[in-house]
Design a protein around this motif. Structure first.
Motif, PDB file in Angstrom:
ATOM      1  N   GLU A 185      -8.526  -0.274   6.892  1.00  0.00           N
ATOM      2  CA  GLU A 185      -8.945  -0.712   7.774  1.00  0.00           C
ATOM      3  C   GLU A 185      -9.391  -2.212   8.440  1.00  0.00           C
ATOM      4  OE1 GLU A 185     -12.053   2.107   8.386  1.00  0.00           O
ATOM      5  OE2 GLU A 185     -10.746   3.934   8.783  1.00  0.00           O
ATOM      6  N   GLY A 186      -9.575  -3.232   9.219  1.00  0.00           N
ATOM      7  CA  GLY A 186     -10.045  -4.004   9.734  1.00  0.00           C
ATOM      8  C   GLY A 186     -11.299  -4.253   8.600  1.00  0.00           C
ATOM      9  N   ALA A 187     -11.422  -5.586   8.294  1.00  0.00           N
ATOM     10  CA  ALA A 187     -11.790  -5.928   8.050  1.00  0.00           C
ATOM     11  C   ALA A 187     -12.184  -7.754   7.857  1.00  0.00           C
ATOM     12  CB  ALA A 187     -11.456  -5.947   5.700  1.00  0.00           C
ATOM     13  N   LYS A 188     -13.781  -8.317   7.324  1.00  0.00           N
ATOM     14  CA  LYS A 188     -13.765  -9.762   7.856  1.00  0.00           C
ATOM     15  C   LYS A 188     -13.045 -10.693   7.309  1.00  0.00           C
ATOM     16  CE  LYS A 188     -18.956  -8.889   7.615  1.00  0.00           C
ATOM     17  NZ  LYS A 188     -20.232  -9.817   7.549  1.00  0.00           N
ATOM     18  N   SER A 189     -12.421 -11.647   7.799  1.00  0.00           N
ATOM     19  CA  SER A 189     -12.038 -12.734   7.393  1.00  0.00           C
ATOM     20  C   SER A 189     -13.030 -13.482   6.178  1.00  0.00           C
ATOM     21  CB  SER A 189     -11.836 -13.763   9.052  1.00  0.00           C
ATOM     22  OG  SER A 189     -12.872 -14.185   8.655  1.00  0.00           O
ATOM     23  N   GLY A 190     -11.537 -14.228   5.301  1.00  0.00           N
ATOM     24  CA  GLY A 190     -12.265 -14.577   3.789  1.00  0.00           C
ATOM     25  C   GLY A 190     -11.843 -13.603   3.150  1.00  0.00           C
ATOM     26  N   ARG A 191     -12.452 -13.653   1.177  1.00  0.00           N
ATOM     27  CA  ARG A 191     -12.087 -13.466   0.941  1.00  0.00           C
ATOM     28  C   ARG A 191     -11.769 -11.534   0.645  1.00  0.00           C
ATOM     29  NH1 ARG A 191     -14.188 -15.018  -5.217  1.00  0.00           N
ATOM     30  NH2 ARG A 191     -16.278 -15.336  -4.003  1.00  0.00           N
ATOM     31  N   ILE A 192     -11.093 -11.363   0.051  1.00  0.00           N
ATOM     32  CA  ILE A 192     -10.807  -9.870   0.616  1.00  0.00           C
ATOM     33  C   ILE A 192     -10.231  -9.159  -1.258  1.00  0.00           C
ATOM     34  CG2 ILE A 192      -9.313  -7.816   1.471  1.00  0.00           C
ATOM     35  CD1 ILE A 192      -9.498  -9.788   3.574  1.00  0.00           C
ATOM     36  N   GLN A 193     -10.387  -7.672  -1.622  1.00  0.00           N
ATOM     37  CA  GLN A 193     -10.186  -7.746  -2.814  1.00  0.00           C
ATOM     38  C   GLN A 193      -8.481  -6.747  -2.316  1.00  0.00           C
ATOM     39  OE1 GLN A 193     -10.642  -8.474  -5.615  1.00  0.00           O
ATOM     40  NE2 GLN A 193     -12.818 -10.101  -5.318  1.00  0.00           N
ATOM     41  N   ILE A 194      -7.832  -6.429  -2.340  1.00  0.00           N
ATOM     42  CA  ILE A 194      -6.378  -5.512  -2.506  1.00  0.00           C
ATOM     43  C   ILE A 194      -6.740  -5.392  -3.258  1.00  0.00           C
ATOM     44  CG2 ILE A 194      -4.080  -5.454  -1.317  1.00  0.00           C
ATOM     45  CD1 ILE A 194      -4.436  -8.060   0.003  1.00  0.00           C
ATOM     46  N   ALA A 195      -6.720  -4.019  -3.466  1.00  0.00           N
ATOM     47  CA  ALA A 195      -6.175  -2.574  -4.078  1.00  0.00           C
ATOM     48  C   ALA A 195      -5.742  -1.761  -4.524  1.00  0.00           C
ATOM     49  CB  ALA A 195      -7.707  -2.647  -4.093  1.00  0.00           C
ATOM     50  N   GLY A 196      -4.857  -1.610  -5.408  1.00  0.00           N
ATOM     51  CA  GLY A 196      -3.523  -0.100  -5.165  1.00  0.00           C
ATOM     52  C   GLY A 196      -3.514   0.420  -6.539  1.00  0.00           C
ATOM     53  N   VAL A 197      -2.812   1.879  -6.580  1.00  0.00           N
ATOM     54  CA  VAL A 197      -2.489   1.762  -7.766  1.00  0.00           C
ATOM     55  C   VAL A 197      -0.762   1.966  -8.254  1.00  0.00           C
ATOM     56  CG1 VAL A 197      -4.802   4.377  -8.233  1.00  0.00           C
ATOM     57  CG2 VAL A 197      -2.268   4.650  -6.495  1.00  0.00           C
ATOM     58  N   ALA A 198      -1.002   2.112  -9.460  1.00  0.00           N
ATOM     59  CA  ALA A 198       1.301   1.787  -9.840  1.00  0.00           C
ATOM     60  C   ALA A 198       1.318   2.849 -11.472  1.00  0.00           C
ATOM     61  CB  ALA A 198       0.969   0.324  -9.926  1.00  0.00           C
ATOM     62  N   PHE A 199       2.450   2.755 -11.158  1.00  0.00           N
ATOM     63  CA  PHE A 199       2.730   3.835 -12.761  1.00  0.00           C
ATOM     64  C   PHE A 199       4.037   4.004 -12.542  1.00  0.00           C
ATOM     65  CE2 PHE A 199       4.059   8.137 -10.448  1.00  0.00           C
ATOM     66  CZ  PHE A 199       3.023   8.072  -8.887  1.00  0.00           C
ATOM     67  N   GLY A 200       4.846   4.176 -13.759  1.00  0.00           N
ATOM     68  CA  GLY A 200       6.111   3.832 -14.015  1.00  0.00           C
ATOM     69  C   GLY A 200       6.867   6.054 -15.239  1.00  0.00           C
ATOM     70  N   GLY A 201       6.037   6.336 -13.933  1.00  0.00           N
ATOM     71  CA  GLY A 201       6.673   8.081 -14.024  1.00  0.00           C
ATOM     72  C   GLY A 201       7.060   8.180 -16.089  1.00  0.00           C
ATOM     73  N   MET A 202       7.787   7.739 -16.096  1.00  0.00           N
ATOM     74  CA  MET A 202       7.800   8.128 -17.928  1.00  0.00           C
ATOM     75  C   MET A 202       7.818   7.266 -18.716  1.00  0.00           C
ATOM     76  SD  MET A 202       8.682  11.463 -17.999  1.00  0.00           S
ATOM     77  CE  MET A 202       9.505  11.359 -20.236  1.00  0.00           C
ATOM     78  N   ASN A 203       8.026   6.317 -18.036  1.00  0.00           N
ATOM     79  CA  ASN A 203       7.523   4.146 -18.453  1.00  0.00           C
ATOM     80  C   ASN A 203       6.261   4.061 -17.991  1.00  0.00           C
ATOM     81  OD1 ASN A 203      10.671   4.717 -18.982  1.00  0.00           O
ATOM     82  ND2 ASN A 203      11.194   4.196 -17.310  1.00  0.00           N
ATOM     83  N   ALA A 204       5.345   2.763 -18.853  1.00  0.00           N
ATOM     84  CA  ALA A 204       4.677   2.594 -18.458  1.00  0.00           C
ATOM     85  C   ALA A 204       5.096   1.604 -16.915  1.00  0.00           C
ATOM     86  CB  ALA A 204       3.926   1.190 -19.839  1.00  0.00           C
ATOM     87  N   VAL A 205       3.826   1.500 -16.818  1.00  0.00           N
ATOM     88  CA  VAL A 205       4.265   0.512 -15.483  1.00  0.00           C
ATOM     89  C   VAL A 205       4.016  -1.229 -15.968  1.00  0.00           C
ATOM     90  CG1 VAL A 205       2.014   0.550 -14.265  1.00  0.00           C
ATOM     91  CG2 VAL A 205       3.985   0.114 -12.486  1.00  0.00           C
ATOM     92  N   ALA A 206       4.685  -2.222 -15.645  1.00  0.00           N
ATOM     93  CA  ALA A 206       4.756  -3.062 -16.283  1.00  0.00           C
ATOM     94  C   ALA A 206       3.786  -4.274 -15.500  1.00  0.00           C
ATOM     95  CB  ALA A 206       5.879  -3.610 -17.156  1.00  0.00           C
TER      96      ALA A 206
END
Lengths: 402, 402
Positions: free
Chosen positions: B300-321
């Motif tokens: 949602e809306g955030a204040k300008s300046g520094r922001i930490q964008i975060a998320g999740v990632a995966f590779g199914g059968m393979n490691a996410v690189a």
């Protein structure tokens, strides 16, 4: 002295559940209540009562067989050890608004959790363990008029937990860096100090060497959820590898200081000294956790044939490198195998040893080695506080195979 | 056809909460209830309602902002997707007594969970994800009379979970090894089939290639606790890297088979085919999960300046690189950093990208790459079941910075 403190505590408690009381600051006060407290206190009512041993309203232990083999300890099963009463639950209602004062940096400032969240993000798995975990094994060895006061924890004042928060280093850098001469990171808990009492006697304020600056995180999340009040929410200072007391709950001040705090909990409590001596600043502080392991399964009689012996092992500041397992009380050893993902050097690992056991009586023990070659002793020397027990013999599982 | 099924289901439901009903087998039946089901069903009452979107009594999604940054998804927040009604809760009362029949091995045998526990122990972290996660993004692209039925999941039919159980390989070895010609591991769920209905139409029975034999575990523990009924306790067949449907709940039969089961759920459901076509055995089965990622914060809306964008990632059968992150809808990319412990190739990783954002509108997207060089597509081709969505554009977070 003990009697006075105990009476003092009971008097405070009589003031009602809402009162902030001083009782329980010293470990021996908890022991005094161990016999009459059997149900979960209000702030921990959401816990899994069947998985826990309630020593007192501030000392709650995980049953040995409940730790499982999934590495991470679910919050419902995690032990609790509070030194004084927790602040009001209202402080976790709006965790983003919690304020922390930063001192001993070039640009001292008070920041909200919302502001901290913009500065960095880290996730770490750590063994969270009460400094007195295993105290019962020391107490069982006392002779004559020797006395070690405090909760008689066996192995259950410990868990392995995922924390997520901002690296303290990122905050310090944002605030211009450390001030001159900083030698310690000192965190202060947000517990209220009752009027008329000396704050220095009660405040939960701990100093750890500044060498930890790159490890410490100020955490707002535990195991995927905002940290509960019981575990130090809205913000807890996590010092990976250090025993529980150094991981200050509801942290409201973080200071880089030239000297250790002179709060009683640092000055004379949580010090390594002989039985009968008093704690004092020149004694070693209870900081880094030593290498340790114990068996978690099987705990009761099992059928003869193949059995999977399982347990947990960790190295404190160092990764655990190996674990030996014995079914004959340490006469002969076999190498256990670590299973599951490696959650990093501050986490514990689950180990397993498949064995074939004929009917009979066995003494199951485990002995871990860390990456620096440190090995669990058979039995550590007694110390007056009953701290940092990591002997391999005392937690033996005596078991009948039929 | 759709109308008939829906009516059939509602008729069954009228039989009362205790009745085993056939409704919900096909995904389009769930969709029919999405609008009128807003509270948690009885078997999932213990979940965190505030963290969930209840599409129906069998389809419950985790809110995007609730996944946290601790890697492991707490059970209270984990999504649910059941195909038919769960068995009675009584089956998890004594998990050690649950019986599993093993077939297609040299020495076929029925074993209890207690017996399985003697044979081996493994712990693995996997991404558990509904095969239809992201279906809404396919549905949003339909034109004319195109139709993709099923729950309109966005990103929340997924979590990362720790499982502990016995390696299937250890069980097979104990039972003399695989029978001749075994090409598949076929697991059968313990759901009851109502009398008068063809079991082949309803049974949750899935086959996966025998190449998974060394990966599969029969799990009794999830995140440190016995697996709940909602998540397939007392025993679930975990096929690491494979989408949710292949991880058979309340598994009661495990067979090493020469051919895939001809149960409808394998034969024609969960097949990759064009929109408007019917599912058929010659089409690819929904097995291995493709590389995927999405943003979890800020939403949602955030204040300008520094922001930490975060998320999740995966590779199914393979490691996410690796993972690339964009704040301009994919015009320019920066490398995200993975944080926290690496829980192995079947787990997801949490990533973060610190950015400085001026006031304005941004489109946050992420694009993961696995260890084999597979990259998330901008948008995968439509398929009739709406399965295996892994496009990076559709889950974009459109955000105002003020």
């Amino acid at each position: 002295m003990i009697a006075t403190s105990t009476i003092g505590r009971r008097t405070f408690l009589a003031g009602g559940a809402g009162a902030v009381v001083a009782g329980g600051l010293l470990e021996f006060r908890s022991e005094a209540r161990a016999q009459d407290a059997t149900s979960l206190p209000d702030y921990a009512k959401w816990k899994d009562a069947d998985a826990l041993i309630v020593h007192s309203d501030k000392t709650i232990e995980t049953k040995r067989g409940e730790i499982g083999t999934s590495i991470i300890t679910p919050k419902e099963k995690l032990y609790i050890r509070n030194n004084v009463n927790a602040p009001p639950a209202a402080i976790v209602a709006n965790p983003e608004d919690w304020q922390v004062e930063f001192k001993g940096v070039r640009e001292p400032k008070t920041l909200t959790v919302a502001e901290l969240k913009t500065m960095g993000l880290a996730t770490v798995a750590t063994v969270l363990q009460c400094s007195g975990n295993g105290r019962k094994y020391f107490q069982d060895r006392l002779t004559g008029d020797q006395k070690i006061s405090g909760t008689p924890w066996t192995v259950g004042a410990a868990g392995c937990v995922l924390w997520s928060g901002v690296p303290l280093r990122a905050v310090v850098d944002t605030l211009g860096g450390a001030g001159d001469g900083a030698k310690f990171v000192t965190g202060t808990g947000g517990e209220e100090i009752p009027a008329g009492l000396d704050p220095k006697d009660l405040v939960v304020e701990r100093s750890v060497p500044i060498s930890n600056l790159d490890n410490v995180i100020l955490a707002w999340e535990m195991n995927g959820k905002p940290i509960s009040l019981a575990h130090g929410g809205p913000l807890r200072m996590i010092v990976p590898g250090y025993s529980g007391i150094n991981n200050v709950k509801y942290v409201k001040t973080v200071a880089l200081t030239e000297v250790e705090t002179d709060a009683k909990i640092q000055r004379s409590s949580y010090r390594m000294h002989a039985v009968g001596e008093k704690g004092a600043p020149e004694q070693p502080s209870i900081w880094e956790q030593p290498v340790k392991s114990w068996i978690t399964a099987p705990l009761e009689g099992a059928k003869s044939g193949r059995i999977q012996i399982a347990g947990v092992a960790f190295g404190g500041m160092n990764a655990v490198a190996g674990v030996d397992v014995s079914t004959d009380g340490g006469q002969t050893w076999q190498k256990g195998e670590f299973i599951g993902p490696d959650l990093g050097r501050f986490a514990w690992k689950v180990f397993v040893l498949p064995v074939e056991l004929a009917p009979g009586t066995y003494s199951l023990v485990s002995r871990a080695t860390d990456s620096e070659g440190n090995v669990q002793p058979e039995e550590p020397e007694l110390n007056g506080g009953g701290y940092s027990h990591n002997g391999w013999r005392a937690p033996a599982v005596e078991i009948n195979i039929v």
